[in-house]
Design a protein around this motif. Structure first.
Motif, PDB file in Angstrom:
ATOM      1  N   THR A 133      -3.319  20.878  -1.027  1.00  0.00           N
ATOM      2  CA  THR A 133      -3.273  22.279  -1.445  1.00  0.00           C
ATOM      3  C   THR A 133      -2.468  23.055  -0.418  1.00  0.00           C
ATOM      4  O   THR A 133      -2.324  22.632   0.728  1.00  0.00           O
ATOM      5  N   ARG A 134      -1.974  24.204  -0.849  1.00  0.00           N
ATOM      6  CA  ARG A 134      -1.173  25.042   0.055  1.00  0.00           C
ATOM      7  C   ARG A 134      -1.647  26.481  -0.051  1.00  0.00           C
ATOM      8  O   ARG A 134      -1.810  27.008  -1.145  1.00  0.00           O
ATOM      9  N   GLN A 135      -1.875  27.090   1.101  1.00  0.00           N
ATOM     10  CA  GLN A 135      -2.187  28.509   1.178  1.00  0.00           C
ATOM     11  C   GLN A 135      -1.162  29.127   2.123  1.00  0.00           C
ATOM     12  O   GLN A 135      -1.140  28.788   3.303  1.00  0.00           O
ATOM     13  N   LYS A 136      -0.310  29.981   1.586  1.00  0.00           N
ATOM     14  CA  LYS A 136       0.798  30.583   2.335  1.00  0.00           C
ATOM     15  C   LYS A 136       1.635  29.473   2.954  1.00  0.00           C
ATOM     16  O   LYS A 136       2.249  28.717   2.250  1.00  0.00           O
ATOM     17  N   SER A 137       1.644  29.335   4.283  1.00  0.00           N
ATOM     18  CA  SER A 137       2.457  28.279   4.890  1.00  0.00           C
ATOM     19  C   SER A 137       1.618  27.111   5.407  1.00  0.00           C
ATOM     20  O   SER A 137       2.145  26.182   5.996  1.00  0.00           O
ATOM     21  N   ASN A 138       0.306  27.151   5.201  1.00  0.00           N
ATOM     22  CA  ASN A 138      -0.564  26.071   5.661  1.00  0.00           C
ATOM     23  C   ASN A 138      -0.866  25.107   4.514  1.00  0.00           C
ATOM     24  O   ASN A 138      -0.928  25.502   3.355  1.00  0.00           O
ATOM     25  N   TYR A 139      -1.086  23.846   4.873  1.00  0.00           N
ATOM     26  CA  TYR A 139      -1.408  22.813   3.905  1.00  0.00           C
ATOM     27  C   TYR A 139      -2.773  22.219   4.254  1.00  0.00           C
ATOM     28  O   TYR A 139      -3.103  22.078   5.421  1.00  0.00           O
ATOM     29  N   THR A 140      -3.519  21.835   3.223  1.00  0.00           N
ATOM     30  CA  THR A 140      -4.794  21.159   3.433  1.00  0.00           C
ATOM     31  C   THR A 140      -4.771  19.863   2.640  1.00  0.00           C
ATOM     32  O   THR A 140      -4.437  19.855   1.454  1.00  0.00           O
ATOM     33  N   MET A 141      -5.116  18.764   3.321  1.00  0.00           N
ATOM     34  CA  MET A 141      -5.162  17.457   2.696  1.00  0.00           C
ATOM     35  C   MET A 141      -6.625  17.106   2.424  1.00  0.00           C
ATOM     36  O   MET A 141      -7.491  17.314   3.270  1.00  0.00           O
ATOM     37  N   TRP A 142      -6.882  16.584   1.218  1.00  0.00           N
ATOM     38  CA  TRP A 142      -8.216  16.225   0.767  1.00  0.00           C
ATOM     39  C   TRP A 142      -8.209  14.759   0.381  1.00  0.00           C
ATOM     40  O   TRP A 142      -7.245  14.275  -0.210  1.00  0.00           O
ATOM     41  N   ALA A 143      -9.288  14.029   0.670  1.00  0.00           N
ATOM     42  CA  ALA A 143      -9.388  12.598   0.360  1.00  0.00           C
ATOM     43  C   ALA A 143     -10.412  12.364  -0.753  1.00  0.00           C
ATOM     44  O   ALA A 143     -11.505  12.933  -0.726  1.00  0.00           O
ATOM     45  N   LEU A 144     -10.064  11.523  -1.705  1.00  0.00           N
ATOM     46  CA  LEU A 144     -10.946  11.203  -2.819  1.00  0.00           C
ATOM     47  C   LEU A 144     -12.221  10.539  -2.310  1.00  0.00           C
ATOM     48  O   LEU A 144     -12.179   9.623  -1.496  1.00  0.00           O
ATOM     49  N   SER A 172     -12.954  16.145 -12.670  1.00  0.00           N
ATOM     50  CA  SER A 172     -14.304  15.594 -12.492  1.00  0.00           C
ATOM     51  C   SER A 172     -14.417  14.594 -11.337  1.00  0.00           C
ATOM     52  O   SER A 172     -15.326  13.775 -11.304  1.00  0.00           O
ATOM     53  N   GLN A 173     -13.494  14.666 -10.388  1.00  0.00           N
ATOM     54  CA  GLN A 173     -13.562  13.840  -9.179  1.00  0.00           C
ATOM     55  C   GLN A 173     -13.583  14.763  -7.970  1.00  0.00           C
ATOM     56  O   GLN A 173     -13.001  15.853  -7.992  1.00  0.00           O
ATOM     57  N   TYR A 174     -14.247  14.301  -6.899  1.00  0.00           N
ATOM     58  CA  TYR A 174     -14.394  15.119  -5.698  1.00  0.00           C
ATOM     59  C   TYR A 174     -13.525  14.592  -4.561  1.00  0.00           C
ATOM     60  O   TYR A 174     -13.444  13.389  -4.326  1.00  0.00           O
ATOM     61  N   TYR A 175     -12.902  15.536  -3.865  1.00  0.00           N
ATOM     62  CA  TYR A 175     -12.042  15.241  -2.712  1.00  0.00           C
ATOM     63  C   TYR A 175     -12.577  16.038  -1.526  1.00  0.00           C
ATOM     64  O   TYR A 175     -12.672  17.264  -1.590  1.00  0.00           O
ATOM     65  N   SER A 176     -12.909  15.337  -0.433  1.00  0.00           N
ATOM     66  CA  SER A 176     -13.430  16.026   0.758  1.00  0.00           C
ATOM     67  C   SER A 176     -12.281  16.468   1.658  1.00  0.00           C
ATOM     68  O   SER A 176     -11.192  15.882   1.651  1.00  0.00           O
ATOM     69  N   LEU A 177     -12.555  17.503   2.450  1.00  0.00           N
ATOM     70  CA  LEU A 177     -11.573  18.002   3.409  1.00  0.00           C
ATOM     71  C   LEU A 177     -11.215  16.882   4.376  1.00  0.00           C
ATOM     72  O   LEU A 177     -12.089  16.282   5.002  1.00  0.00           O
ATOM     73  N   PHE A 178      -9.936  16.587   4.484  1.00  0.00           N
ATOM     74  CA  PHE A 178      -9.469  15.507   5.354  1.00  0.00           C
ATOM     75  C   PHE A 178      -8.793  16.069   6.602  1.00  0.00           C
ATOM     76  O   PHE A 178      -9.146  15.734   7.710  1.00  0.00           O
ATOM     77  N   ARG A 179      -7.802  16.951   6.406  1.00  0.00           N
ATOM     78  CA  ARG A 179      -7.073  17.493   7.549  1.00  0.00           C
ATOM     79  C   ARG A 179      -6.240  18.693   7.118  1.00  0.00           C
ATOM     80  O   ARG A 179      -5.805  18.780   5.983  1.00  0.00           O
ATOM     81  N   ARG A 180      -6.011  19.611   8.061  1.00  0.00           N
ATOM     82  CA  ARG A 180      -5.158  20.780   7.803  1.00  0.00           C
ATOM     83  C   ARG A 180      -3.857  20.634   8.581  1.00  0.00           C
ATOM     84  O   ARG A 180      -3.844  20.074   9.675  1.00  0.00           O
ATOM     85  N   THR A 186       0.825  -1.201   0.000  1.00  0.00           N
ATOM     86  CA  THR A 186       0.000   0.000   0.000  1.00  0.00           C
ATOM     87  C   THR A 186       0.863   1.255   0.000  1.00  0.00           C
ATOM     88  O   THR A 186       1.806   1.359   0.772  1.00  0.00           O
ATOM     89  N   VAL A 187       0.544   2.193  -0.871  1.00  0.00           N
ATOM     90  CA  VAL A 187       1.173   3.515  -0.869  1.00  0.00           C
ATOM     91  C   VAL A 187       0.084   4.555  -1.063  1.00  0.00           C
ATOM     92  O   VAL A 187      -1.037   4.226  -1.432  1.00  0.00           O
ATOM     93  N   VAL A 188       0.431   5.793  -0.834  1.00  0.00           N
ATOM     94  CA  VAL A 188      -0.506   6.889  -1.021  1.00  0.00           C
ATOM     95  C   VAL A 188      -0.184   7.587  -2.335  1.00  0.00           C
ATOM     96  O   VAL A 188       0.966   7.936  -2.586  1.00  0.00           O
ATOM     97  N   ALA A 189      -1.208   7.775  -3.161  1.00  0.00           N
ATOM     98  CA  ALA A 189      -1.077   8.581  -4.372  1.00  0.00           C
ATOM     99  C   ALA A 189      -1.627   9.962  -4.026  1.00  0.00           C
ATOM    100  O   ALA A 189      -2.711  10.071  -3.462  1.00  0.00           O
ATOM    101  N   CYS A 190      -0.880  11.005  -4.339  1.00  0.00           N
ATOM    102  CA  CYS A 190      -1.277  12.346  -3.932  1.00  0.00           C
ATOM    103  C   CYS A 190      -1.128  13.326  -5.098  1.00  0.00           C
ATOM    104  O   CYS A 190      -0.123  13.307  -5.796  1.00  0.00           O
ATOM    105  N   LYS A 191      -2.148  14.153  -5.285  1.00  0.00           N
ATOM    106  CA  LYS A 191      -2.082  15.250  -6.253  1.00  0.00           C
ATOM    107  C   LYS A 191      -1.528  16.458  -5.491  1.00  0.00           C
ATOM    108  O   LYS A 191      -2.115  16.885  -4.499  1.00  0.00           O
TER     109      LYS A 191
END
Length: 187
Positions: free
Chosen positions: A69-80, A36-44, A2-7
C-alpha cells in the motif's frame, strides 16, 4: 524458482484495515483484508527504490505473497497470513467492512536467473514481440528501462485493471511486463 507475488494496492477501496490473531503470535497484529484473506504488517518503506530492492531480495530467498500500500510517499508491505483470524475485541467495530476485490498479482522477478528472455507470437499482432518466460508463462515486455517508482506505478495501473503483470530487474533498470495467456514461443 522462487519469486514474490505482490498485490499493488493503489486506493483504500481495494482493502479493509483490521487486526488479526495468528497461531504463533500472542498479540494481535495490524493487518489488511483483501479478497477474504489477511495480510499482516511486514515493513514500512520511505521510497520506491527501497521497496523494489526489498522485493528483489525476497524474491531470491522466499516464496512470500505480499501486498503493498502507499500513503503519500511512504509504502507499507504486508505479508499473507494463511492461518489468521480476524480479531474481535471488546469494542464494537466502528466502521463497516466493505467487500474488497484486490488487483491482479504482480510478480517480482529479481534477476535474470528467474526468467528467460525470448520472442513470442500473440494472436492480435503480426510480428513477434519480446517477452520474459517464467513458470511456463509468457509476459510481454511493455516498457523496459524504468526506475523503481515508475515501474511500481505502471505495474499498479495494469494490476488495478485486472491484468497480471511482472516487474523484471534488468541491467538497464526495470521492465514492466504483461501476462500473455495466448502467447506461443517464436522460434
Amino acid at each position: 524458482m522462487t519469486v514474490v507475488a505482490c498485490k499493488l494496492l493503489t486506493y483504500k477501496g481495494q482493502y479493509n484495515t483490521c487486526q488479526i490473531k495468528v497461531p504463533d503470535v500472542e498479540v494481535k497484529l495490524s493487518a489488511i483484508e483483501i479478497d477474504s484473506q489477511y495480510y499482516s504488517l511486514f515493513r514500512r518503506f520511505k521510497d520506491a527504490d527501497t521497496v523494489v530492492q526489498a522485493l528483489e531480495k525476497l524474491s531470491k530467498h522466499q516464496g512470500e505473497v505480499l501486498a503493498l500500500t502507499r500513503q503519500k510517499s511512504n509504502y507499507t508491505m504486508w505479508a499473507l497470513e494463511l492461518e489468521a483470524l480476524a480479531f474481535k475485541g471488546p469494542r464494537k467495530q466502528s466502521h463497516h467492512a466493505w467487500p474488497t476485490h484486490g488487483p491482479a498479482k504482480c510478480l517480482m522477478l529479481g534477476d535474470a536467473t528467474q526468467y528467460q528472455q525470448c520472442y513470442v507470437q500473440v494472436p492480435e499482432l503480426a510480428e513477434p514481440i519480446i517477452a520474459v518466460h517464467h513458470d511456463n508463462r509468457f509476459y510481454s515486455v511493455y516498457q523496459p528501462g524504468l526506475g523503481a517508482i515508475a515501474a511500481l506505478k505502471l505495474a499498479a495501473k495494469f494490476t488495478r485493471r485486472g491484468n497480471e503483470s511482472a516487474i523484471a530487474a534488468t541491467a538497464k533498470g526495470y521492465a514492466v511486463c504483461l501476462w500473455e495467456p495466448e502467447a506461443t514461443k517464436n522460434g
